[in-house]
Design a protein around this motif. Structure first.
Motif, PDB file in Angstrom:
ATOM      1  N   ASP A  60      28.762  13.829  27.832  1.00 13.02           N
ATOM      2  CA  ASP A  60      27.949  13.174  26.706  1.00 13.02           C
ATOM      3  C   ASP A  60      28.946  13.121  25.396  1.00 13.02           C
ATOM      4  O   ASP A  60      29.440  12.009  25.094  1.00 13.02           O
ATOM      5  N   ASP A 124      16.832  25.891  30.640  1.00  9.48           N
ATOM      6  CA  ASP A 124      15.555  25.386  29.708  1.00  9.48           C
ATOM      7  C   ASP A 124      14.671  26.631  29.837  1.00  9.48           C
ATOM      8  O   ASP A 124      13.530  26.843  29.171  1.00  9.48           O
TER       9      ASP A 124
ATOM     10  N   HIS B  71      18.503  13.024  28.363  1.00  9.21           N
ATOM     11  CA  HIS B  71      19.325  14.042  28.608  1.00  9.21           C
ATOM     12  C   HIS B  71      18.790  14.913  29.593  1.00  9.21           C
ATOM     13  O   HIS B  71      17.622  15.005  29.790  1.00  9.21           O
ATOM     14  N   ASP B  72      19.545  15.892  30.196  1.00 11.76           N
ATOM     15  CA  ASP B  72      18.769  16.719  31.336  1.00 11.76           C
ATOM     16  C   ASP B  72      18.104  17.769  30.598  1.00 11.76           C
ATOM     17  O   ASP B  72      17.412  18.934  31.127  1.00 11.76           O
ATOM     18  N   SER B  73      18.565  18.116  29.163  1.00 10.59           N
ATOM     19  CA  SER B  73      17.706  19.287  28.496  1.00 10.59           C
ATOM     20  C   SER B  73      17.706  18.591  27.113  1.00 10.59           C
ATOM     21  O   SER B  73      18.847  17.818  26.454  1.00 10.59           O
ATOM     22  N   PRO B  74      16.742  18.793  26.208  1.00 12.98           N
ATOM     23  CA  PRO B  74      16.513  18.436  24.928  1.00 12.98           C
ATOM     24  C   PRO B  74      17.837  18.961  24.051  1.00 12.98           C
ATOM     25  O   PRO B  74      18.095  18.312  23.076  1.00 12.98           O
ATOM     26  N   ARG B  75      18.257  20.014  24.334  1.00  9.70           N
ATOM     27  CA  ARG B  75      19.518  20.556  23.398  1.00  9.70           C
ATOM     28  C   ARG B  75      20.649  19.650  23.698  1.00  9.70           C
ATOM     29  O   ARG B  75      21.433  19.974  22.768  1.00  9.70           O
ATOM     30  N   ARG B  76      20.833  18.760  24.452  1.00 13.86           N
ATOM     31  CA  ARG B  76      22.092  17.865  24.514  1.00 13.86           C
ATOM     32  C   ARG B  76      22.110  16.874  23.369  1.00 13.86           C
ATOM     33  O   ARG B  76      23.452  16.311  23.329  1.00 13.86           O
ATOM     34  N   HIS B  78      22.819  14.312  20.313  1.00  9.10           N
ATOM     35  CA  HIS B  78      24.055  14.236  19.822  1.00  9.10           C
ATOM     36  C   HIS B  78      24.071  14.852  18.153  1.00  9.10           C
ATOM     37  O   HIS B  78      25.138  15.039  17.542  1.00  9.10           O
ATOM     38  N   ASN B 193      12.328  14.981  30.790  1.00  7.53           N
ATOM     39  CA  ASN B 193      13.675  15.014  30.646  1.00  7.53           C
ATOM     40  C   ASN B 193      14.208  13.966  31.565  1.00  7.53           C
ATOM     41  O   ASN B 193      13.570  13.416  32.436  1.00  7.53           O
ATOM     42  N   ARG B 194      15.578  13.659  31.578  1.00  2.59           N
ATOM     43  CA  ARG B 194      16.098  12.510  32.350  1.00  2.59           C
ATOM     44  C   ARG B 194      15.034  11.348  32.342  1.00  2.59           C
ATOM     45  O   ARG B 194      14.961  10.536  33.366  1.00  2.59           O
ATOM     46  N   LEU B 216      16.555   9.978  37.809  1.00  2.00           N
ATOM     47  CA  LEU B 216      16.873  10.513  39.078  1.00  2.00           C
ATOM     48  C   LEU B 216      16.240   9.596  40.206  1.00  2.00           C
ATOM     49  O   LEU B 216      16.935   9.254  41.080  1.00  2.00           O
ATOM     50  N   MET B 247      26.321   8.483  25.501  1.00  2.00           N
ATOM     51  CA  MET B 247      25.338   7.933  26.085  1.00  2.00           C
ATOM     52  C   MET B 247      24.516   7.413  24.577  1.00  2.00           C
ATOM     53  O   MET B 247      23.333   6.890  24.710  1.00  2.00           O
TER      54      MET B 247
END
Lengths: 256, 644
Positions: A60, A124, B71-76, B78, B193-194, B216, B247
């Motif tokens: 990303d 997580d 994202h796969d996790s909320p922490r990603r 931007h 997520n996702r 997914l 993204m």
């Protein structure tokens, strides 16, 4: 500085979590100024042009901070360059004629979703079990009410720098997540704000971690692979705090 | 055609003096009592600073929250990549800062195109954000006494920026993410997520839910709620090359726009002057180098165009330190927009450097000679290392090459004082809305706004609206508004997969980005804007006919994800051009070449353009309607910026 090299890409393809995977081989010509992921972008564009489905890989920010990317490159998590996430790796680290083997992060706790993408949601769940300081919005005292020794704040930052990419798990022969967990526990244990929940947090996070991942046997591969060079010392601190927590969390809290 | 003001654009700013406005308004708003909050469901889309802080806070308050991230996790999200810092009017350094000064600087920095009332509230709650983040364990920089350190940042004469090394955004986001995960554990927030938003659902004029795609499984799912909050970031990736993450996209905001939400000031985009130039044609993104480098680096280009020599071989007399020459007072420290435009001017005139002749030098030789190698390494070592990893050159001996890149977008969904769009029940927070930064955002203010909206503004204002709905059930997801929205998305997905074209989504995105960058980038003019207004629809037509999306709808399919986002960028790009064309003035990030002073500086037209332009969707292929919100400046006197 701007050279073009020819490499052979051997890349893992896997339709879905249950499908058997296989390696696919593609020759690739690429300028050494390109990043590793741009090399894969180009390959995907070529595959698309030929009517073949592009390779799934995740990324990303592409500046080494979001932790989304992560590939095994020639058997090493994030590839050959130290302190560098996959997205910051550039093709100048490779030689003309190299064969480059690309696989997903391999760990029982990180099942493959498709091709090079894996499911890292257990990380997580570890945070969910206690990786926070319980302070509701608006409940905070003035920020300068509690001085924090500069050395402690700096050390806490060294731990907080973790980007949650999971390379530590992928690099570990036991697929252990101790470096990740210890970084979060250490960050909060080093700060006065983290003290009230220190022992319950440590115990809860370790227990959730162990439900997904293997055990740490101090190989140190995690530190070698870590793009933020998180120190192994944090694992030692985690072990120390976990033992203490086991005592302190018993119904003897009056005797702490 | 004359734009007509409409009742749609009542910003609902309370009456009274600005200094007490928010405090008084908090008392006058309706409350939802604690045991009733659990009767309300709220959807929050996005988990960056704004979304994570809002979802966590609403969950703490007792609302039933559904939080969505692709994202796969909320922490990603931007927000994590923000480097510099976050402003807060704490006045810890005792250098004369105050809420009013932060308010003043932000209105002025925004070139007098923001709403005073919102900006004042932002400045007020800025102090609470610093307290909140510190209590969460955000490791801000500290001095040797253990108290928090501040530094100065562009556009301010006081030191009010709190920072955590060069990773302030990461640390603040991890704080908000941890607060969010605490609520997930507590069961008050349900995390998806996702999951990507593909439609906003409106019934009888009120937002009642969203439609998402599971990235997914490909499953299209309706979700209902009493209110929908969009915290989905900015649209800088319309340029293809930007400092945004791969993204980042406009889809959530755009689909809301297509359902009736007005889109305000799309032409206000911020170009950051110090990024690493593209190195080849398939460059995927640009990397920002902190603005702080301009404190010690000197910017120059060769005096001769088409210079062939290496920088070290060019004697002093044959170098043009163009910022120092044109702006003796501010020199290399002129604001972002001025620095960016001047770089474009010299590169366009053939003075560009580097293999693709697309950069200018940022040279540390003088600073190293003056302060020594070690002092410069202590200040910028990590940035120099990052530069070397990307370019293979070391700035200790070779000047850096930099060029401006798209970085932040001030435009976004129009919102009122409550951060609600013109569609009741639909809110927009953080970079996704248009408020607070006017035509130009000051450094270290994006993090501040995201967290202000999420922690301290929306949680109050949303209750005022929800209180009236007590006892009302949510619209069931088998209602025709939901089933038809789901069917619409399934149709769209099927259409892309059966297009049977020949070229990739990225190919078209790159082409579109080039058009937008050339014509709606750092400098705009009528001819270019008219040209691009005919070029964009032509390229879009080709895109719809010739794009190739392989694979299927029910697996992880990244081309399919991208194609919808790029389709929305096409629509947005056209609106940006129209907005830029109609705004016959220069202000902040919007520089119209026809509107400049004899010295080449931006010239505003306060008489005719002291307003927000907010656009209404009228259907595909139909021109949008331009609404306006008049801006009044009762507390800050309008003036012309000058950096000579």
């Amino acid at each position: 500085m701007n050279d073009t090299i020819s490499v052979t890409i051997k890349v893992w393809r896997q339709e879905n979590p249950d499908a058997p995977g296989r390696f696919e081989t593609h020759p690739q010509e690429i300028t050494t100024d390109a990043s590793f992921l741009e090399m894969l972008d180009l390959l995907n564009e070529q595959l698309n042009d030929r009517g073949e489905e592009p390779i799934v890989f995740e990324s990303d920010c592409r500046e080494g901070i979001c932790g989304t990317c992560g590939l095994m490159i020639n058997g090493r998590a994030h590839g050959p360059q130290k302190a560098t996430a996959t997205c910051q790796l550039h093709m100048r680290e490779f030689e003309d004629g190299d064969e480059i083997v690309i696989e997903p992060f391999r760990a029982a706790g990180f099942p493959v979703i498709r091709d090079l993408a894996v499911d890292r949601s257990p990380l997580d769940h570890i945070i969910e079990s206690g990786g926070f300081i319980s302070v509701g919005s608006g409940a905070a005292p003035d920020a300068n009410l509690t001085p924090v020794a500069r050395e402690a704040a700096e050390k806490a930052f060294d731990a907080a720098a973790c980007i949650g990419c999971g390379a530590c798990v992928a690099a570990c022969p036991n697929s252990a997540a101790q470096l990740f967990t210890s970084a979060k526990v250490g960050h909060m244990a080093l700060l006065p704000q983290g003290q009230p929940e220190r022992w319950s947090r440590t115990e809860a996070m370790v227990e959730v971690m162990e439900s997904y991942f293997g055990s740490c046997t101090n190989h140190g591969e995690c530190h070698e692979a870590c793009p933020k060079e998180i120190s192994l010392d944090f694992i030692a601190y985690l072990n120390r705090d976990y033992v203490k927590a086991k005592v302190k969390n018993r119904a003897l809290s009056g005797q702490r | 055609m004359e734009p007509t003001p409409t009742p749609l654009l009542d910003p609902k700013v309370p009456n009274g003096p600005i200094a007490d406005m928010w405090e008084n308004h908090k008392f006058s708003m309706n409350l939802v009592n604690p045991s009733n909050k659990r009767k309300f469901e709220v959807i929050v889309v996005g988990t960056g600073l704004a979304g994570a802080s809002a979802a966590a806070t609403l969950g703490e308050l007792g609302y039933r929250v559904k939080s969505f991230t692709f994202h796969d996790s909320p922490r990603r999200a931007h927000s994590i990549a923000a480097q510099g810092g976050i402003n807060g009017a704490k006045n810890y350094p005792n250098d004369g800062d105050s809420v009013h000064r932060l308010f003043y600087d932000t209105v002025k920095g925004g070139d007098y195109r923001s709403r005073e009332a919102n900006v004042h509230r932002l400045a007020e709650v800025s102090v609470n954000i610093i307290d909140q983040a510190t209590a969460q364990g955000v490791p801000f920089a500290r001095d040797y006494g253990g108290l928090l350190d501040n530094r100065s940042f562009g556009g301010a004469q006081v030191s009010r920026t709190f920072y955590a090394r060069g990773q302030t955004g990461q640390q603040l986001l991890l704080g908000a993410y941890s607060a969010l995960m605490r609520q997930v554990a507590a069961g008050s927030v349900e995390l998806h997520n996702r999951s990507e938003l593909l439609d906003v659902v409106v019934k009888d004029g009120r937002a009642c839910g969203i439609v998402t795609r599971d990235l997914l499984s490909g499953e299209i799912t309706p979700h209902s709620a009493h209110a929908v909050v969009l915290a989905t970031g900015g649209y800088g990736n319309v340029y293809f090359l930007s400092t945004n993450a791969m993204m980042c996209n406009v889809t959530a905001a755009w689909r809301a726009h297509r359902r009736g939400a007005l889109f305000a000031n799309p032409c206000y985009t911020q170009i950051h002057p110090t990024c690493i130039p593209a190195s080849d044609d398939f460059q995927s993104k640009l990397t920002l180098m902190s603005e702080s480098l301009r404190n010690d680096g000197r910017i120059w280009v060769p005096s001769a165009s088409d210079e062939g020599r290496l920088p070290g071989d060019i004697p002093e007399a044959e170098r043009d330190y163009y910022l120092e020459r044109k702006y003796p007072a501010f020199g290399n420290l002129v604001p972002r927009d001025v620095a960016s435009r001047n770089a474009k001017t010299v590169v366009d005139a053939g003075h560009g450097v580097g293999p693709l002749l697309n950069g200018v030098y940022l040279d540390f030789a003088a600073a190293i000679e003056r302060d020594g190698h070690d002092a410069i390494a202590a200040r910028y070592g990590n940035l120099f290392d990052m530069y070397q990893r990307i370019t293979g050159e070391t700035p200790y001996s070779t000047p850096m090459r930099i060029y401006p890149a798209s970085h932040y977008t001030m435009g976004g969904l129009w919102v009122d004082y409550h951060l609600m769009t013109n569609v009741p029940g639909l809110y927009a927070i953080g970079e996704a809305n248009f408020s607070d930064h006017g035509a130009n955002r000051l450094g270290a203010s994006a993090l501040m706004q995201g967290l202000a909206d999420g922690y301290f503004v929306l949680p109050y204002t949303i209750g005022d609206d929800l209180a009236d709905l007590l006892g009302d059930p949510v619209v069931p997801t088998n209602d025709p508004v939901f089933t038809s929205a789901v069917a619409g998305i399934e149709d769209e997905t099927g259409r892309w997969l059966s297009t049977d074209g020949t070229r990739s989504v990225d190919h078209f995105h790159r082409e579109l980005g080039r058009m937008v960058w050339d014509n709606i980038g750092m400098a705009r003019n009528e001819r270019g804007l008219r040209q691009v207004l005919s070029d964009i629809p032509a390229l879009r037509e080709e895109f719809c006919r010739d794009v190739r999306v392989l694979g299927s709808a029910n697996t992880l399919n990244q081309s399919l994800e991208k194609v919808g986002r790029v389709a929305d960028f096409f629509d947005l790009a056209e609106l940006m051009a129209r907005d830029a064309l109609e705004r016959e003035e220069s202000c902040g990030g919007h520089f119209r070449e026809e509107h400049q002073t004899t010295e080449g500086e931006a010239r505003r037209d306060d008489e005719n353009f002291s307003h927000v332009a907010a656009w209404e969707w009228n259907g595909p292929d139909i021109a949008q309607t331009r609404h306006i919100e008049e801006l009044t400046f009762d507390n800050v006197a309008l003036s012309q910026r000058s950096y000579k």
